[in-house]
Design an enzyme around this catalytic site. Structure first.
Site, PDB file in Angstrom:
ATOM      1  N   GLY A   1       2.258   4.862   0.727  1.00 36.59           N
ATOM      2  CA  GLY A   1       2.313   5.842   1.827  1.00 36.59           C
ATOM      3  C   GLY A   1       1.906   5.281   3.173  1.00 36.59           C
ATOM      4  O   GLY A   1       1.497   6.023   4.060  1.00 36.59           O
ATOM      5  N   ALA A   2       1.997   3.957   3.342  1.00 37.31           N
ATOM      6  CA  ALA A   2       1.483   3.343   4.567  1.00 37.31           C
ATOM      7  C   ALA A   2       2.580   2.827   5.488  1.00 37.31           C
ATOM      8  O   ALA A   2       2.316   2.089   6.426  1.00 37.31           O
ATOM      9  CB  ALA A   2       0.527   2.214   4.205  1.00 37.31           C
TER      10      ALA A   2
ATOM     11  N   ALA B   1      10.398   0.939  -3.055  1.00 36.44           N
ATOM     12  CA  ALA B   1      10.394  -0.281  -3.868  1.00 36.44           C
ATOM     13  C   ALA B   1      10.130   0.060  -5.336  1.00 36.44           C
ATOM     14  O   ALA B   1      10.804  -0.455  -6.237  1.00 36.44           O
ATOM     15  CB  ALA B   1       9.331  -1.257  -3.341  1.00 36.44           C
TER      16      ALA B   1
ATOM     17  N   LEU C   1       5.253   1.001   4.501  1.00 29.89           N
ATOM     18  CA  LEU C   1       5.876  -0.255   4.059  1.00 29.89           C
ATOM     19  C   LEU C   1       6.847  -0.032   2.899  1.00 29.89           C
ATOM     20  O   LEU C   1       7.217  -0.979   2.209  1.00 29.89           O
ATOM     21  CB  LEU C   1       4.800  -1.274   3.661  1.00 29.89           C
ATOM     22  CG  LEU C   1       3.853  -1.729   4.770  1.00 29.89           C
ATOM     23  CD1 LEU C   1       2.900  -2.803   4.248  1.00 29.89           C
ATOM     24  CD2 LEU C   1       4.608  -2.258   5.980  1.00 29.89           C
ATOM     25  N   GLY C   2       7.245   1.197   2.677  1.00 32.28           N
ATOM     26  CA  GLY C   2       8.301   1.452   1.710  1.00 32.28           C
ATOM     27  C   GLY C   2       7.896   1.261   0.260  1.00 32.28           C
ATOM     28  O   GLY C   2       8.720   0.888  -0.585  1.00 32.28           O
TER      29      GLY C   2
ATOM     30  N   ASP D   1      15.059   3.356   3.625  1.00 34.22           N
ATOM     31  CA  ASP D   1      14.077   2.682   2.772  1.00 34.22           C
ATOM     32  C   ASP D   1      14.693   2.175   1.467  1.00 34.22           C
ATOM     33  O   ASP D   1      14.464   1.038   1.057  1.00 34.22           O
ATOM     34  CB  ASP D   1      12.979   3.674   2.353  1.00 34.22           C
ATOM     35  CG  ASP D   1      11.914   3.833   3.407  1.00 34.22           C
ATOM     36  OD1 ASP D   1      12.240   3.661   4.595  1.00 34.22           O
ATOM     37  OD2 ASP D   1      10.775   4.129   3.031  1.00 34.22           O
TER      38      ASP D   1
ATOM     39  N   PRO E   1       0.827  -1.220   0.000  1.00 28.47           N
ATOM     40  CA  PRO E   1       0.000   0.000   0.000  1.00 28.47           C
ATOM     41  C   PRO E   1       0.858   1.266   0.000  1.00 28.47           C
ATOM     42  O   PRO E   1       1.904   1.324   0.652  1.00 28.47           O
ATOM     43  CB  PRO E   1      -0.835  -0.114   1.274  1.00 28.47           C
ATOM     44  CG  PRO E   1      -0.160  -1.139   2.113  1.00 28.47           C
ATOM     45  CD  PRO E   1       0.598  -2.037   1.189  1.00 28.47           C
TER      46      PRO E   1
ATOM     47  N   SER F   1       7.130   3.508  -2.010  1.00 32.02           N
ATOM     48  CA  SER F   1       7.803   4.421  -2.941  1.00 32.02           C
ATOM     49  C   SER F   1       9.248   3.993  -3.193  1.00 32.02           C
ATOM     50  O   SER F   1       9.728   4.054  -4.323  1.00 32.02           O
ATOM     51  CB  SER F   1       7.748   5.861  -2.426  1.00 32.02           C
ATOM     52  OG  SER F   1       8.262   5.945  -1.131  1.00 32.02           O
TER      53      SER F   1
HETATM   54  O1  PMV Z   1       6.680   5.765   5.744  1.00 31.74           O
HETATM   55  P1  PMV Z   1       7.930   5.450   4.981  1.00 31.74           P
HETATM   56  O2  PMV Z   1       7.991   3.993   4.584  1.00 31.74           O
HETATM   57  O3  PMV Z   1       8.161   6.365   3.837  1.00 31.74           O
HETATM   58  O4  PMV Z   1       9.152   5.659   5.984  1.00 31.74           O
HETATM   59  C1  PMV Z   1       9.541   6.947   6.430  1.00 31.74           C
HETATM   60  C2  PMV Z   1      10.677   6.811   7.385  1.00 31.74           C
HETATM   61  C3  PMV Z   1      11.208   8.125   7.975  1.00 31.74           C
HETATM   62  O5  PMV Z   1      12.249   7.767   8.887  1.00 31.74           O
HETATM   63  C4  PMV Z   1      10.124   8.858   8.751  1.00 31.74           C
HETATM   64  C5  PMV Z   1      11.761   9.059   6.909  1.00 31.74           C
HETATM   65  C6  PMV Z   1      13.040   8.535   6.260  1.00 31.74           C
HETATM   66  O6  PMV Z   1      13.311   8.959   5.110  1.00 31.74           O
HETATM   67  O7  PMV Z   1      13.783   7.757   6.869  1.00 31.74           O
END
Ligand code: PMV
EC number: 2.7.1.36
Length: 327
Positions: free
Chosen positions: A114-115, A122, A117-118, A164, A112, A120
């Site tokens: 923006g949830a 991936a 789990l990375g 990420d 999903p 963007s």
């Molecule tokens: O929500 P995600 O999967 O984009 O993770 C963000 C993680 C942060 O530490 C808040 C930002 C980052 O770039 O590390």
């Protein structure tokens, strides 16, 4: 035509604090984004995306200068998805010295958007790898990680750690501290993920933590405490001590709550997991909504989350040691 895929991830520990140079330990999971690219005769990009959290959409535009999609999914999600694709294509064009290369691009993601789990990262890693391959340039995993980080930095206007993108490129459990990124040995980790169906605004959440940290010494101490916790967590990971990992995940969630990045639904899922006997549970990623990750070898947490109002989806996830690769 080339298809490449890259894994999503959960944060075992350390999100947000990693932005300020503290260590973090993200773990790649067996949910992947697949990006298929086919060279076009012109310099246009045509992007078709299917993601767990949105209906499919297609958008076509010239060069890299925005688009005018006629779609029935939120414009913000379209912009988010196409922003990362643009940045990935830009990196591949640069790597292959083909500044005018155009592509038809299809994204299929099990992650999903923006949830936490990375998704963007991936999509970005798989997109760079696939587009470079399509242009005849074979990138190493480290090059993909570096270029995916540059792409995320561009899209997130300087607010991104390497966590990420490095994790998506290499797979497995990794440790990221500033520019120092490496893989870690890890035992089998019985992850359970709960998803509230929402998404957090990573940029706004990162800015909120930055403001707190700049306003209060105790908020800065909280960020530093996350770093200490991560160092203890690495020892627990190396020792394969799941009980201690769970305890530290609980603690990490408390510190993230104090920094203002949890939400009612994330807290409800964390508590449902703990009540079901999970070894530990925390939000993962930027927070504000999205996913929690719990550790539980039994079925109890998954069952509890499945019946929890406000939890839209729950699934088991395994550590995925396969980083970015051509399918
Ligand atoms: O929500 P995600 O999967 O984009 O993770 C963000 C993680 C942060 O530490 C808040 C930002 C980052 O770039 O590390």
């Amino acid at each position: 035509m080339v298809t490449a895929s890259a894994p999503g991830k959960v944060y075992l520990f350390g999100e947000h604090a990693v932005v300020y140079g503290e260590p973090a330990v993200p773990c790649a999971i067996d949910r992947r984004a697949r990006v298929t690219v086919e060279r076009r005769a012109d310099d246009h990009l045509r992007v078709h995306a299917e993601d767990l959290s949105l209906d499919g959409f297609t958008v076509e535009y010239g060069g890299t200068t925005g688009g005018d999609p006629d779609v029935d999914v939120p414009q913000s999600l379209v912009e988010a998805a196409t922003g990362y694709v643009d940045a990935a294509v830009e990196q591949a064009r640069d790597a292959a010295d083909a500044p005018d290369a155009g592509f038809d691009i299809t994204i299929e993601s099990e992650i999903p958007l923006g949830a936490g789990l990375g998704s963007s990262a991936a999509v970005t890693a798989a997109g760079i790898y696939a587009a470079a391959e399509e242009l005849g340039t074979d990138l190493s995993t480290d090059e993909v990680a570096e270029r995916a980080y540059s792409a995320e930095l561009a899209v997130q206007e300087g607010n991104a750690s390497r966590a990420d993108t490095f994790c998506s490129a290499t797979g497995g459990a990794v440790r990221v501290e500033g520019d120092d990124c490496r893989s870690l040995d890890a035992p089998e980790l019985p992850f359970v993920v709960g998803f509230d169906g929402g998404a957090g605004d990573t940029g706004a959440l990162v800015s909120g933590v930055r403001e707190l940290k700049n306003s209060y010494d105790f908020a800065a101490d909280t960020v530093a405490a996350v770093g200490d916790l991560v160092r203890s967590g690495e020892d627990a990971l190396a020792a394969g001590d799941l009980e201690e990992l769970g305890e530290l995940m609980d603690f990490n969630h408390g510190l993230l709550s104090a920094l203002g990045v949890s939400s009612r639904s994330l807290d409800a899922m964390v508590w449902a997991a703990r009540d079901a006997g999970a070894l530990g549970a925390k939000l993962t990623g930027a927070g504000g909504g999205g996913c929690v990750v719990a550790l539980d070898e039994s079925e109890e947490t998954e069952t509890a989350l499945r019946y929890l109002p406000g939890c839209e989806e729950t699934f088991r996830a395994e550590l995925d040691t396969e980083g970015v690769h051509v399918e």
